[in-house]
Enzyme design. Structure first.
Site, short mmCIF file in Angstrom:
data_model
loop_
_atom_site.label_atom_id
_atom_site.label_comp_id
_atom_site.label_asym_id
_atom_site.label_seq_id
_atom_site.Cartn_x
_atom_site.Cartn_y
_atom_site.Cartn_z
N LYS A 1 0.85 -1.18 0.00
CA LYS A 1 0.00 0.00 0.00
C LYS A 1 0.89 1.24 0.00
O LYS A 1 1.72 1.42 0.89
CB LYS A 1 -0.90 -0.01 1.24
N LYS B 1 -2.26 -1.50 -3.78
CA LYS B 1 -3.12 -0.32 -3.70
C LYS B 1 -2.29 0.95 -3.77
O LYS B 1 -1.28 1.04 -3.07
CB LYS B 1 -3.86 -0.37 -2.36
C1 PBG Z 1 -7.30 3.28 5.79
C2 PBG Z 1 -7.57 3.18 4.36
C3 PBG Z 1 -7.39 4.17 3.36
C4 PBG Z 1 -7.92 3.65 2.18
C5 PBG Z 1 -8.35 2.36 2.47
N1 PBG Z 1 -8.12 2.09 3.82
C6 PBG Z 1 -6.92 5.56 3.41
C7 PBG Z 1 -5.57 5.91 3.81
O1 PBG Z 1 -4.68 5.06 3.95
O2 PBG Z 1 -5.39 7.10 4.03
C8 PBG Z 1 -7.98 4.37 0.86
C9 PBG Z 1 -9.08 3.95 -0.04
C10 PBG Z 1 -9.42 4.90 -1.13
O3 PBG Z 1 -8.78 5.95 -1.36
O4 PBG Z 1 -10.39 4.59 -1.82
N2 PBG Z 1 -5.99 3.10 6.20
ZN ZN Z 2 -5.29 3.89 8.34
#
Ligand code: PBG
Ligand code: ZN
Length: 328
Positions: free
Chosen positions: A196, A249
């Site tokens: 991520k 992601k």
């Molecule tokens: C929480 C999380 C996030 C997303 C999914 N789980 C946001 C982040 O890490 O700030 C992003 C999903 C999206 O942008 O659609 N940690």
């Molecule tokens: Zn988070």
């Protein structure tokens, strides 16, 4: 090897049936996971301004919408909770009376044929909006991992079918696996947000989940956008710790990572087409600058072609309707 004029690649494109016959990548409803946002209250459908068609839903409305999602033939949803109260330790994240726990119980009692996956992180529940427990401005790893394991267990106790840790703390998959097994939940899979990135594409989500950090950013735990070999190490680590499905992601801007992860590990691989990817297509479509439906499908086919087996996407309902339309 044949050469022109014997070789003519256009022969396999000259009519739609031939094109159907040789198509290499197919998008199916079975590939889709629909992200949903649940908030406290009753009869609430609050539009997320930066994500046309996406709402924050109270539990009753969420349940209704889940019935629709299941009826469309979408196999799974992933839930994000916006709690009543936020505090330093994100207490509602692991409370049996937390918003996601309530939502899971409601869906499980009223909706058939729908997998309920939960996002496991602290940022929606902490007053400072960070993904963990803070010491000053530092996010503490091991203290956070302990709470993430508690959060995952409480989701599964409420009836979740799968958990998806999205925090990027070290060791969290192992801790969650162990905590679930200790409670007898040995059959519940973990879909880890394994690679991520610290991405600008999460902007609209932070409006939807009300999880913008009060200060700083997420660069101390999410990955540097420039790194690919490190993604392999992240994914490998999560697999060793017990991840059943690994996720990359964002998706569209990271097709190279999806491809490498799929080729190297051959694991069930998920990709998250995140909020910013969705909003850009919606916005350009609404302006008449691109054909929204066509680009929606193209963006998802590209993610599958890169190697994803499943896609978390805010387009899930639109795709299911589109597939119903073109098959008729
Ligand atoms: C929480 C999380 C996030 C997303 C999914 N789980 C946001 C982040 O890490 O700030 C992003 C999903 C999206 O942008 O659609 N940690
Ligand atoms: Zn988070």
């Amino acid at each position: 090897m044949a050469q022109y004029p014997n070789k003519r690649l256009r022969r396999l494109r000259y009519n739609p049936l031939i094109r159907d016959l040789v198509r290499e990548t197919e998008l199916s409803k079975n590939d889709l996971i629909y992200p949903m946002f649940v908030i406290p209250g009753n009869k609430i459908r609050k539009p997320v301004k930066s994500m046309p068609g996406i709402f924050q839903l109270s539990v009753d409305e969420l349940t209704k919408e889940c019935k629709e999602v299941a009826a469309l033939g979408i196999p799974a949803v992933i839930l994000f909770g916006i709690p009543e109260h936020k505090d330093e330790k994100g207490s509602e994240a692991y409370s049996p009376e937390g918003i996601v726990q309530k939502a899971i119980r409601a869906i499980k009692s009223e909706v058939k044929n729908l997998l309920v996956i939960t996002d496991v992180c602290m940022c929606e529940y902490t007053s400072h909006g960070h993904c963990g427990i803070l010491d000053g401005e530092e996010i503490l790893n091991d203290e956070t991992v302990f709470l993430l394991a508690k959060e995952a267990v409480s989701h599964v106790e409420a009836g979740a079918d799968m958990v998806a840790p999205s925090d990027m703390m070290d060791g969290r998959v192992l801790a969650i696996r162990k905590a679930l097994d200790d409670k007898g939940f040995t059959k519940i899979p973990i879909m880890s947000y394994a690679a991520k990135y610290s991405s600008g594409y999460y902007g609209p989500f932070r409006e939807a989940a009300e999880s913008t950090p009060a200060f700083g950013d997420r660069r101390s735990h999410q990955m540097d956008i420039a790194n690919a070999n490190e993604a392999i190490r992240e994914v490998e680590t999560d697999i060793e710790e017990g991840a059943d499905i690994v996720m990359v992601k964002p998706a569209g801007p990271y097709l190279d990572i999806i491809r490498r992860v799929k080729e190297k590990f051959g694991m069930p691989t998920a990709a998250y087409q995140v909020s910013g990817e969705f909003s850009m297509i919606k916005a350009a479509g609404q302006n008449g600058w691109i054909d929204e439906e066509r680009v929606m499908i193209e963006s998802l086919i590209a993610i599958k072609r890169a190697g994803a087996d499943m896609i978390l996407t805010y387009f899930a309902k639109d795709v299911a309707k589109y597939l119903d339309k073109v098959r008729k």
